[in-house]
Design an enzyme around this catalytic site. Structure first.
Site, mmCIF file in Angstrom:
data_model
loop_
_atom_site.group_PDB
_atom_site.id
_atom_site.type_symbol
_atom_site.label_atom_id
_atom_site.label_comp_id
_atom_site.label_asym_id
_atom_site.label_seq_id
_atom_site.Cartn_x
_atom_site.Cartn_y
_atom_site.Cartn_z
ATOM 1 N N TYR A 152 0.853 -1.184 0.000
ATOM 2 C CA TYR A 152 0.000 0.000 0.000
ATOM 3 C C TYR A 152 0.891 1.237 0.000
ATOM 4 O O TYR A 152 1.794 1.364 0.834
ATOM 5 C CB TYR A 152 -0.900 0.004 1.234
ATOM 6 N N ASP A 247 9.428 2.812 -0.203
ATOM 7 C CA ASP A 247 8.363 3.432 0.585
ATOM 8 C C ASP A 247 8.619 3.064 2.041
ATOM 9 O O ASP A 247 8.322 1.964 2.495
ATOM 10 C CB ASP A 247 6.999 2.919 0.124
ATOM 11 N N LYS A 275 4.406 9.873 8.992
ATOM 12 C CA LYS A 275 4.175 10.628 10.218
ATOM 13 C C LYS A 275 5.168 10.390 11.345
ATOM 14 O O LYS A 275 5.183 11.134 12.322
ATOM 15 C CB LYS A 275 2.747 10.350 10.712
#
Length: 441
Positions: A152, A247, A275
């Site tokens: 994802y 990623d 984050k």
């Protein structure tokens, strides 16, 4: 606040809030991964958190193994992070202008990650990936992209092809609202299968801008790269003049100070972060070699912008957290050792009780799959018994253990998890499997 109806007086506060939310928020949640539909419950609405504990609006306390999906590596409400946020907030919440903190953050990230020359701040992992892909296409002059089934990379149009995380949990093969033209250049390979990647390169000579991969697949549960897989991707990209994008929205600054690149000894051309670099506040970043990043406006022709990028309060939180991670002696060694010991003990419990399972883990990330298969990719992850997981989830929640409400998400440990809380978690799991598989009272 509206008065409670007679029916609502017999409901918990989370149930009441969920009923209200469903009237004004699609599905009652602002992100599908917060939904509890796959485990047959309504989501818990969280009121506050401290350390490794969260408390819902009914006052129930849980040991938290989500940690805001990874960034709370120091635990919730760490004093040093809070102090930095409070100080920055007093200076102003947003300026839409350059600040010293964003320069300090970029310098800090580049100093911690080997061969990362430049970095651009954005507002989320999704935005980081979207921007990195655009930079890769602009740099190479090519359009096609290879991703992996079950990985994802956010909800931008080109990435919602055989994705993981909430897409996998909801059983959605892609997404409505994505025109064919937006995803036609996204090619899909199989995780841990270099031949599938090589075949795509051969079928599309000179057309592939980049390969994007989660170096540890952490959005279809936890799926580890097999020996030679990441090295093979690096070789293929170099041979074909394509860029390798890591990623690291999940693995960045979690496995090691330099993320998965440092942990596995692989250098990507571009890398994305989420984050964790904002201490849990909304933030992301992408970076890479100087010649690639200087393609980004205003230095180059690849346009990307954001009013809130480099937000001063988020930068303050991230600076405090990353400096603690960098400067605390043995932080990663201790956290990874604790995580590995915890997951190994959990694995031993399931094995002793005769539970068909596969437990994949690396450091502070882990996942129990309810399957007899070795989970190495999207296909084998999908053999998991999601009904069994839902029953296990409900038991653990009742025992005050807060797991992700999906078979296909990771457990996250933090440095705030105490030995006592980890043992309590293992005891709760032990009780469930003893009763369920041995028929004990």
């Amino acid at each position: 606040m509206p008065e409670r109806t007679e029916a609502e007086t017999n409901m918990g506060q989370s149930e009441v809030l969920f009923e209200r939310a469903r009237q004004v928020i699609p599905g009652g949640v602002n992100s599908p991964v917060r939904a509890f539909g796959s485990v047959g419950l309504v989501p818990r609405f969280i009121a506050r958190a401290q350390g490794d504990r969260i408390v819902d609006t009914d006052g129930r306390e849980y040991i938290d193994f989500i940690g805001s999906w990874g960034p709370m590596i120091l635990g919730h409400a760490h004093p040093a992070v809070l102090e930095s946020v409070e100080k920055a907030a007093r200076d102003g919440l947003s300026f839409g202008a350059a600040t010293e903190r964003e320069v300090e953050m970029a310098e800090l990230i580049c100093s911690m990650v080997k061969d990362l020359d430049m970095v651009r701040m954005v507002n989320s992992g999704t935005e980081a990936v979207m921007s990195a892909v655009r930079a890769a296409r602009g740099f190479t002059g090519r359009s096609k992209l290879i991703k992996f089934s079950g990985c994802y990379h956010g909800h931008s149009d080109a990435m919602l092809v055989k994705a993981g995380s909430g897409v996998l949990t909801q059983g959605i093969p892609g997404s409505a609202g994505v025109p064919d033209g937006c995803s036609k250049d996204t090619l899909t390979a199989n995780y841990n299968d270099l031949d599938s990647v090589s075949n795509l390169f051969e079928a599309n000579p000179g057309e592939i801008a980049a390969v994007i991969v989660e170096p540890v697949g952490a959005n279809m549960g936890v799926v580890l790269p097999e020996e030679g897989f990441l090295e093979g991707l690096r070789t293929l990209c170099t041979e074909h003049g394509s860029l390798l994008i890591f990623d690291e929205v999940i693995t960045g600054f979690r496995l090691a100070p330099g993320g998965a690149q440092e942990y596995y000894g692989i250098t990507a051309d571009l890398v994305t972060y989420g984050k964790i670099i904002g201490g849990g506040m909304p933030v992301g970043a992408y970076g890479g070699r100087k010649e690639i990043m200087e393609m980004v406006a205003p230095a180059g022709p690849v346009y990307q912008a954001g009013t809130l990028s480099g937000n001063p309060v988020a930068m303050a939180a991230g600076l405090a957290q990353l400096k603690l991670l960098r400067d605390t002696d043995g932080f990663y060694e201790t956290l990874n050792r604790t995580g590995n010991a915890f997951f190994e003990e959990l694995d031993a419990i399931l094995t002793q009780e005769g539970v068909p399972h596969c437990l994949n883990h690396i450091g502070s990330l882990g996942c129990v799959f309810f399957t007899g298969e070795t989970v190495r990719d999207y296909e084998t992850a999908n053999t998991s018994n999601t009904t069994r997981f839902a029953d296990y989830f409900v038991h653990m929640l009742d025992r005050g253990i807060y797991l992700a409400p999906s078979q296909f998400e990771a457990m996250f440990l933090s440095s705030a998890h105490t030995e006592e809380d980890l043992e309590r978690t293992l005891d709760a799991a032990r009780d469930y499997f003893r009763k369920d598989y041995r028929g004990d009272d």
